[in-house]
Motif scaffolding. Structure first.
Motif, PDB file in Angstrom:
ATOM      1  N   VAL A 102      -0.452   0.998   5.063  1.00 49.03           N
ATOM      2  CA  VAL A 102      -0.115  -0.100   4.139  1.00 49.03           C
ATOM      3  C   VAL A 102      -1.253  -0.372   2.958  1.00 49.03           C
ATOM      4  CG1 VAL A 102      -0.267  -2.221   3.871  1.00 49.03           C
ATOM      5  CG2 VAL A 102       0.743  -1.819   5.991  1.00 49.03           C
ATOM      6  N   ARG A 103      -1.947   0.043   2.585  1.00 53.70           N
ATOM      7  CA  ARG A 103      -2.605   0.388   1.226  1.00 53.70           C
ATOM      8  C   ARG A 103      -2.735   1.427   0.883  1.00 53.70           C
ATOM      9  NH1 ARG A 103      -7.854  -3.107   0.703  1.00 53.70           N
ATOM     10  NH2 ARG A 103      -7.024  -2.329  -1.192  1.00 53.70           N
ATOM     11  N   PHE A 104      -2.033   2.752   1.157  1.00 55.28           N
ATOM     12  CA  PHE A 104      -2.043   3.785   0.725  1.00 55.28           C
ATOM     13  C   PHE A 104      -0.559   3.973  -0.201  1.00 55.28           C
ATOM     14  CE2 PHE A 104      -5.684   4.199   3.959  1.00 55.28           C
ATOM     15  CZ  PHE A 104      -6.074   5.837   3.206  1.00 55.28           C
ATOM     16  N   ILE A 105      -0.036   3.506   1.368  1.00 56.47           N
ATOM     17  CA  ILE A 105       2.023   3.495   0.470  1.00 56.47           C
ATOM     18  C   ILE A 105       1.933   3.302  -1.056  1.00 56.47           C
ATOM     19  CG2 ILE A 105       4.011   3.031   0.475  1.00 56.47           C
ATOM     20  CD1 ILE A 105       3.372   2.904   3.458  1.00 56.47           C
ATOM     21  N   PRO A 106       1.265   1.799  -1.239  1.00 53.66           N
ATOM     22  CA  PRO A 106       1.052   1.872  -3.173  1.00 53.66           C
ATOM     23  C   PRO A 106       1.523   3.101  -3.675  1.00 53.66           C
ATOM     24  CG  PRO A 106       0.829   0.018  -1.431  1.00 53.66           C
ATOM     25  CD  PRO A 106       0.493   1.150  -1.190  1.00 53.66           C
ATOM     26  N   HIS A 107       0.247   4.394  -3.850  1.00 50.96           N
ATOM     27  CA  HIS A 107       0.028   4.659  -4.486  1.00 50.96           C
ATOM     28  C   HIS A 107       1.204   6.000  -4.683  1.00 50.96           C
ATOM     29  CE1 HIS A 107      -4.974   4.728  -4.971  1.00 50.96           C
ATOM     30  NE2 HIS A 107      -4.694   4.492  -4.149  1.00 50.96           N
ATOM     31  N   PHE A 108       1.989   5.866  -3.631  1.00 50.13           N
ATOM     32  CA  PHE A 108       3.886   6.539  -4.000  1.00 50.13           C
ATOM     33  C   PHE A 108       4.779   5.553  -5.425  1.00 50.13           C
ATOM     34  CE2 PHE A 108       2.822   8.316  -0.080  1.00 50.13           C
ATOM     35  CZ  PHE A 108       3.311   9.594  -0.368  1.00 50.13           C
ATOM     36  N   GLY A 109       3.696   4.730  -6.124  1.00 45.91           N
ATOM     37  CA  GLY A 109       3.800   4.014  -7.114  1.00 45.91           C
ATOM     38  C   GLY A 109       5.058   2.437  -7.212  1.00 45.91           C
ATOM     39  N   VAL A 110       4.515   2.169  -5.926  1.00 45.03           N
ATOM     40  CA  VAL A 110       5.580   0.762  -5.953  1.00 45.03           C
ATOM     41  C   VAL A 110       5.162  -0.327  -6.830  1.00 45.03           C
ATOM     42  CG1 VAL A 110       5.259  -0.719  -3.527  1.00 45.03           C
ATOM     43  CG2 VAL A 110       5.143   1.533  -2.926  1.00 45.03           C
ATOM     44  N   ASP A 111       6.446  -0.858  -6.574  1.00 46.71           N
ATOM     45  CA  ASP A 111       5.880  -1.510  -7.892  1.00 46.71           C
ATOM     46  C   ASP A 111       5.273  -3.347  -7.658  1.00 46.71           C
ATOM     47  OD1 ASP A 111       6.754  -4.388  -9.325  1.00 46.71           O
ATOM     48  OD2 ASP A 111       6.973  -3.142 -11.006  1.00 46.71           O
ATOM     49  N   ARG A 112       4.347  -4.109  -8.188  1.00 47.85           N
ATOM     50  CA  ARG A 112       3.813  -5.136  -7.213  1.00 47.85           C
ATOM     51  C   ARG A 112       4.884  -6.011  -6.920  1.00 47.85           C
ATOM     52  NH1 ARG A 112       2.853  -9.149 -11.185  1.00 47.85           N
ATOM     53  NH2 ARG A 112       3.752  -9.352 -13.049  1.00 47.85           N
ATOM     54  N   LEU A 113       5.928  -6.302  -7.157  1.00 44.76           N
ATOM     55  CA  LEU A 113       6.912  -7.529  -7.145  1.00 44.76           C
ATOM     56  C   LEU A 113       8.351  -7.053  -5.677  1.00 44.76           C
ATOM     57  CD1 LEU A 113       8.722  -8.083 -10.291  1.00 44.76           C
ATOM     58  CD2 LEU A 113       7.401  -9.672  -9.559  1.00 44.76           C
ATOM     59  N   VAL A 114       7.488  -5.944  -5.117  1.00 45.57           N
ATOM     60  CA  VAL A 114       8.050  -5.776  -3.824  1.00 45.57           C
ATOM     61  C   VAL A 114       6.578  -5.410  -2.959  1.00 45.57           C
ATOM     62  CG1 VAL A 114      10.632  -5.090  -5.182  1.00 45.57           C
ATOM     63  CG2 VAL A 114       8.832  -3.195  -4.556  1.00 45.57           C
ATOM     64  N   ALA A 115       5.509  -4.927  -3.127  1.00 38.23           N
ATOM     65  CA  ALA A 115       4.236  -4.364  -3.010  1.00 38.23           C
ATOM     66  C   ALA A 115       4.536  -5.278  -1.076  1.00 38.23           C
ATOM     67  CB  ALA A 115       3.503  -4.391  -3.160  1.00 38.23           C
ATOM     68  N   ASP A 116       4.367  -6.485  -1.136  1.00 32.32           N
ATOM     69  CA  ASP A 116       3.970  -7.440  -0.203  1.00 32.32           C
ATOM     70  C   ASP A 116       5.473  -7.137   1.196  1.00 32.32           C
ATOM     71  OD1 ASP A 116       6.651  -8.123  -1.749  1.00 32.32           O
ATOM     72  OD2 ASP A 116       5.900 -10.651  -1.108  1.00 32.32           O
TER      73      ASP A 116
END
Length: 258
Positions: A102-116
């Motif tokens: 869950v903390r690694f996937i945002p490195h693929f450029g996930v926007d903070r508005l949808v990260a949750d």
């Protein structure tokens, strides 16, 4: 219209579909699977940017993008996760992954508005509701990722096995002769699965399920109980990973000539 050979199962309200392979060029071939029940959908391991717009259009044509409920991510590899921001930004779906990633996937450029909307699944797995049916999220850790999950669909009796069962180089969609098919699976499994001990643990769990089809993320689909049982037997006896690679652990003698 989905070609019949790309439907594993269809009872009118529940469908299991292998989405179109849009070509991979230099990329590893990857299957993208789709489960629909009562108009709601789950896409499994939807891959990278080059196939994103094609798959989004296909999903939209089948059920409408607002009816995509889940994006299942069996593990963290780019051939599974790379386009996740696009999926989250253009749909209302929830992404399901091992809690390890869950903390690694945002490195693929996930926007903070949808990260949750990336939800972590505990090691033991869980059960999720899709339409009017339950899907079982199963532990498949170390095959090959340390946080690895699979999906079992009890309606169609399809096990979506991720990289387990992967084959490379064959030119057919469905396995007919399992013994001849082994040569397309063997190299991957010996190198990517870390130890035969984890395979045996997984086989014990899998034998408790009623499986008609094993659908991996790469290569051909294993259909029919006879071939499924042959696959389980093969895995149960397979030597792999550190069991056969101890001799690699020595200082290198060859110089890189890049």
């Amino acid at each position: 219209m989905v070609p019949e050979e790309r439907k594993f199962f269809d009872n009118g309200t529940h469908q299991n579909i292998l989405l179109e392979d849009y070509g991979h060029g230099e990329m590893v071939q990857a299957n993208v699977h789709f489960i629909v029940d009562s108009g709601q959908g789950m896409i499994l391991d939807p891959g990278g940017h080059k196939v994103f717009k094609h798959l989004l259009s296909e999903v939209g044509g089948l059920i409408g993008i607002d009816n995509l409920k889940y994006i299942f991510l069996s593990h963290q590899d780019p051939d599974i996760v790379a386009a996740i921001n696009g999926w989250l930004m253009t749909t209302k779906a929830i992404a399901l992954s091992s809690i390890l990633w869950v903390r690694f996937i945002p490195h693929f450029g996930v926007d903070r508005l949808v990260a949750d909307r990336i939800k972590g699944i505990q090691d033991e797995g869980t059960i999720v509701r899709l339409g009017n049916s339950d899907l079982y999220i199963l532990p498949a850790h170390f095959m090959h990722a340390p946080g690895n999950l699979q999906v079992y669909d009890p309606v169609s009796k399809v096990l979506y096995s991720g990289d387990l069962g992967a084959s490379l180089g064959q030119d057919y969609i469905y396995v007919e002769d399992f013994e001849q098919h082994i040569k397309y699976m063997e190299g991957f499994h010996r190198r990517y699965i870390p130890t035969s001990k984890i395979l045996k643990a997984w086989v014990r769990m899998a034998r408790q399920l009623d499986i008609e089809t094993i659908a991996p993320q790469h290569g051909a689909i294993i259909k029919g109980k006879d071939n499924v049982n042959k696959f389980l037997d093969w895995l149960d006896d397979l030597q792999c990973g550190i069991d056969i690679m101890e001799d690699v652990y020595k200082l290198p003698t060859q110089r890189f000539e890049g």
